[in-house]
Design a protein around this motif. Structure first.
Motif, mmCIF file in Angstrom:
data_model
loop_
_atom_site.group_PDB
_atom_site.id
_atom_site.type_symbol
_atom_site.label_atom_id
_atom_site.label_comp_id
_atom_site.label_asym_id
_atom_site.label_seq_id
_atom_site.Cartn_x
_atom_site.Cartn_y
_atom_site.Cartn_z
ATOM 1 N N LYS A 180 -19.961 -4.975 3.420
ATOM 2 C CA LYS A 180 -18.982 -5.141 4.494
ATOM 3 C C LYS A 180 -17.972 -4.004 4.391
ATOM 4 N N ARG A 181 -17.502 -3.555 5.543
ATOM 5 C CA ARG A 181 -16.472 -2.516 5.532
ATOM 6 C C ARG A 181 -15.493 -2.770 6.658
ATOM 7 N N VAL A 182 -14.194 -2.743 6.351
ATOM 8 C CA VAL A 182 -13.187 -2.859 7.412
ATOM 9 C C VAL A 182 -12.231 -1.671 7.316
ATOM 10 N N LEU A 183 -11.824 -1.190 8.483
ATOM 11 C CA LEU A 183 -10.817 -0.132 8.540
ATOM 12 C C LEU A 183 -9.503 -0.840 8.807
ATOM 13 N N GLN A 184 -8.719 -1.057 7.733
ATOM 14 C CA GLN A 184 -7.607 -1.993 7.847
ATOM 15 C C GLN A 184 -6.251 -1.319 8.050
ATOM 16 N N ALA A 185 -6.217 0.013 7.961
ATOM 17 C CA ALA A 185 -4.965 0.748 8.177
ATOM 18 C C ALA A 185 -5.330 2.201 8.462
ATOM 19 N N GLY A 186 -4.318 3.009 8.740
ATOM 20 C CA GLY A 186 -4.596 4.408 9.025
ATOM 21 C C GLY A 186 -4.687 5.255 7.780
ATOM 22 N N ASN A 187 -4.059 4.792 6.703
ATOM 23 C CA ASN A 187 -3.936 5.630 5.528
ATOM 24 C C ASN A 187 -3.556 4.733 4.355
ATOM 25 N N SER A 188 -4.378 4.703 3.321
ATOM 26 C CA SER A 188 -4.034 3.802 2.215
ATOM 27 C C SER A 188 -4.252 4.457 0.861
ATOM 28 N N ILE A 189 -3.775 3.781 -0.179
ATOM 29 C CA ILE A 189 -3.714 4.427 -1.486
ATOM 30 C C ILE A 189 -4.416 3.633 -2.587
ATOM 31 N N GLY A 190 -4.519 2.332 -2.454
ATOM 32 C CA GLY A 190 -5.181 1.590 -3.528
ATOM 33 C C GLY A 190 -5.126 0.106 -3.277
ATOM 34 N N GLY A 191 -5.557 -0.664 -4.262
ATOM 35 C CA GLY A 191 -5.566 -2.097 -4.047
ATOM 36 C C GLY A 191 -5.713 -2.879 -5.330
ATOM 37 N N ALA A 192 -5.799 -4.188 -5.159
ATOM 38 C CA ALA A 192 -5.878 -5.076 -6.314
ATOM 39 C C ALA A 192 -6.631 -6.333 -5.917
ATOM 40 N N ILE A 193 -7.125 -7.048 -6.932
ATOM 41 C CA ILE A 193 -7.796 -8.323 -6.684
ATOM 42 C C ILE A 193 -7.020 -9.419 -7.418
ATOM 43 N N SER A 194 -6.870 -10.589 -6.776
ATOM 44 C CA SER A 194 -6.075 -11.662 -7.384
ATOM 45 C C SER A 194 -6.776 -12.239 -8.608
ATOM 46 N N ASP A 195 -6.036 -12.925 -9.454
ATOM 47 C CA ASP A 195 -6.605 -13.425 -10.706
ATOM 48 C C ASP A 195 -7.756 -14.415 -10.479
ATOM 49 N N ASP A 196 -7.747 -15.125 -9.345
ATOM 50 C CA ASP A 196 -8.842 -16.043 -9.056
ATOM 51 C C ASP A 196 -9.999 -15.363 -8.321
ATOM 52 N N GLY A 197 -9.862 -14.072 -8.064
ATOM 53 C CA GLY A 197 -10.932 -13.310 -7.418
ATOM 54 C C GLY A 197 -11.078 -13.566 -5.933
ATOM 55 N N LYS A 198 -10.152 -14.315 -5.340
ATOM 56 C CA LYS A 198 -10.307 -14.729 -3.945
ATOM 57 C C LYS A 198 -9.646 -13.776 -2.942
ATOM 58 N N LEU A 199 -8.658 -13.013 -3.405
ATOM 59 C CA LEU A 199 -7.880 -12.180 -2.491
ATOM 60 C C LEU A 199 -7.958 -10.707 -2.885
ATOM 61 N N ILE A 200 -8.095 -9.873 -1.866
ATOM 62 C CA ILE A 200 -8.035 -8.430 -2.085
ATOM 63 C C ILE A 200 -6.794 -7.917 -1.359
ATOM 64 N N ALA A 201 -5.900 -7.259 -2.073
ATOM 65 C CA ALA A 201 -4.697 -6.702 -1.456
ATOM 66 C C ALA A 201 -4.841 -5.186 -1.398
ATOM 67 N N VAL A 202 -4.400 -4.590 -0.288
ATOM 68 C CA VAL A 202 -4.491 -3.143 -0.121
ATOM 69 C C VAL A 202 -3.104 -2.571 0.130
ATOM 70 N N SER A 203 -2.848 -1.456 -0.527
ATOM 71 C CA SER A 203 -1.565 -0.784 -0.458
ATOM 72 C C SER A 203 -1.663 0.340 0.573
ATOM 73 N N ASN A 204 -0.816 0.278 1.598
ATOM 74 C CA ASN A 204 -0.957 1.222 2.706
ATOM 75 C C ASN A 204 0.227 2.179 2.857
ATOM 76 N N TYR A 205 -0.107 3.401 3.276
ATOM 77 C CA TYR A 205 0.913 4.388 3.624
ATOM 78 C C TYR A 205 1.256 4.288 5.111
ATOM 79 N N LYS A 206 0.205 4.099 5.912
ATOM 80 C CA LYS A 206 0.403 4.083 7.357
ATOM 81 C C LYS A 206 -0.434 3.002 8.002
#
Lengths: 394, 114
Positions: free
Chosen positions: A98-124
């Motif tokens: 699966k692939r989503v284009l979720q912002a215009g410009n991003s830098i990195g991300g993290a996964i929650s301790d339960d593995g259920k959530l993916i967070a993405v850090s965005n510039y734009k």
């Protein structure tokens, strides 16, 4: 004619059996990993036991800056690309799920301790977005708005913290925020406070207790002890470059690999050819190491005894290895032009080094420094092994 | 309705433009094809660390021709050489010559690095 038909039948049967055999060949993913091919928007799935490429997968967009986290079962990698792409790749089948284009410009991300959530850090647009790890459907959008007119800040240093939380830093606003997904419903946002001028990256220690942000605009770091309630920011190593001329920084240091080694954190200074040692108990300076140039990554071998360091342009052909107890450089070598990243195998017997402009990844014995292998890849950058799935903050 | 220039002034103008262009490019032309290749790689890979490999921006600003519209090549070259105070953009003087910085500015504006 009949013979021909028989041959065709036998060939088909053989192909079917081979395919079935391939499908039933079981294997784990604990020793797999990925390497980013920066120029092609592709990702190579690698086997660290065989020291081999399994397959390179195309279609990840702009990977000029990229990082990855892994699902709890270590089957999937989530790749965060520069173009705002969040791509889930299957390590076993070596294909994009699966692939989503979720912002215009991003830098990195993290996964929650339960593995259920993916967070993405965005510039734009500046802020973070949170997705369901299974479907990549959006769960939350948290704009990092600040100031009177609600401008959106670029975000950096996004990590997971225990208790279904994420912590991140606002580059433009110079603040550290925490978002808590522990309860169902709207996530709770806590603005922890002001970090300082131009925080460029951050990390969380492997025990999930200390969050530390590096500053570009000041000599110092911002430290949050998450065991304290309420969490607040304390500045550490203030004025570490006092009286020394700052040299130009041709590549931003990264803090993900900061080592807690032998009771101290070893981390890159900004604008100085030095590593700083920070006492992990008192958070006071414990020493310094003069190194070859502006450090980019200072990554501890998993046992913590040694730290491997690479450097910013134009000194990026060199790796130095620092002995932690003595804070001395004990080994130096030049694997090739533009060393971008280093990743240790989980228990630290080997280390993979991406040599971008030589188009290869080299594999070294992490104790004897002997070369164990090399793999051809196109402009390789980040190397990420699936064992990260089991580490807080990676 | 556009007024047609008479032949002589138009010719003069074209010659002047050509001269201006060649003098601006003269320093850049001293660069060897190999050096230009290295600079192209530098723009994509090293400038790309902050500005994005496709120059759409990152921590640093976007540097596509459309983003640099109205910015003089000399201004861009000066930023490359001297950096931006209090921002992460470092001065490249010492690593890049004046003509190399100007070539980079020209390449960015012309969009020849993709």
């Amino acid at each position: 004619m009949r013979i021909l038909r028989l041959i065709t039948f036998l060939a088909a049967l053989t192909a079917y059996c081979l395919a079935a055999a391939a499908q039933s060949q079981l294997r784990g993913t604990g020793d797999l990993g990925i390497v980013i091919e920066r120029a092609n928007g592709s990702v190579c799935v690698v086997d660290t036991s065989a020291r081999a490429i399994l397959s390179c997968v195309e279609g990840f967009g702009d990977l000029s800056h990229a990082s990855a986290v892994f699902s709890r079962d270590q089957r999937y990698a989530y790749v965060f690309g520069r173009d705002g792409g969040l791509t889930k790749v299957d390590l076993l089948e070596q294909r994009i799920v699966k692939r989503v284009l979720q912002a215009g410009n991003s830098i990195g991300g993290a996964i929650s301790d339960d593995g259920k959530l993916i967070a993405v850090s965005n510039y734009k647009p500046g802020g973070i977005k949170v997705f369901d790890a299974e479907t990549l459907n959006q769960v939350a959008d948290i704009p990092a708005s600040y100031g009177a007119d609600g401008e959106r800040s670029k975000t950096v240093g996004l990590v997971d913290a225990p208790g279904r939380r994420f912590i991140f830093t606002l580059y433009d606003a110079g603040e550290i925020w925490m978002v808590d997904f522990a309860e169902p419903g709207e996530p709770q946002i806590t603005k922890i406070g002001r970090a300082g001028k131009l925080p460029y990256d951050a990390l969380i220690t492997a025990d999930g207790r200390h969050y530390i942000a590096g500053l570009f605009g000041e000599d110092g770091l911002a430290h949050v002890d998450l065991w304290r309630s309420p969490a607040r920011i304390e500045r550490v190593l203030d004025g570490y470059g006092k009286g020394e001329a700052k040299m130009p920084v041709y590549k931003m240091p990264h803090l993900e690999g900061w080592a807690l080694a032998g009771g101290q954190f070893i981390l890159p200074a900004v604008g100085h050819s030095e590593l700083l040692a920070l006492d992990a108990e008192t958070f006071k300076e414990a020493g310094r190491v003069k190194v070859h140039g502006q450090p980019v990554f200072a990554i501890a071998r998993p046992d913590g005894r040694q730290v491997w360091v690479n450097f910013a342009h134009p000194l990026n052909d060199t790796i130095q290895v620092v002995d932690v107890p003595t804070l001395k450089v004990v080994h130096e070598f030049k694997p090739g032009p533009a060393i971008l990243h280093m990743e240790f195998t989980p228990r630290g017997h080997e280390v993979w080094v991406s040599v971008r402009d030589a188009n290869k990844v080299e594999i070294y014995d992490a104790r004897t420094f002997e070369k164990r292998g090399e793999l051809e890849m196109r402009k390789p950058s980040g190397v990420f092994f699936a064992a990260r799935a089991n580490r807080i903050g990676l | 309705m556009r007024r047609r220039m008479t032949l002589l002034p138009r010719l003069l103008l074209e010659v002047a433009m050509l001269l201006a262009l060649t003098s601006a490019m003269a320093s850049a032309e001293e660069l060897s094809p190999q050096r230009k290749g290295e600079l192209r790689n530098l723009i994509m890979q090293d400038c790309g660390s902050c500005h994005g490999m496709t120059l759409k921006g990152g921590l640093g600003s976007a540097l596509r021709p459309v983003d640099l519209d109205g910015v003089e090549e000399e201004t861009i070259a000066r930023i490359v050489l001297d950096g931006v105070p209090d921002k992460p953009m470092p001065p490249w003087r010492g690593l890049l010559s004046d003509s190399e910085a100007l070539w980079i500015a020209h390449a960015l504006k012309a969009g020849v690095v993709k």
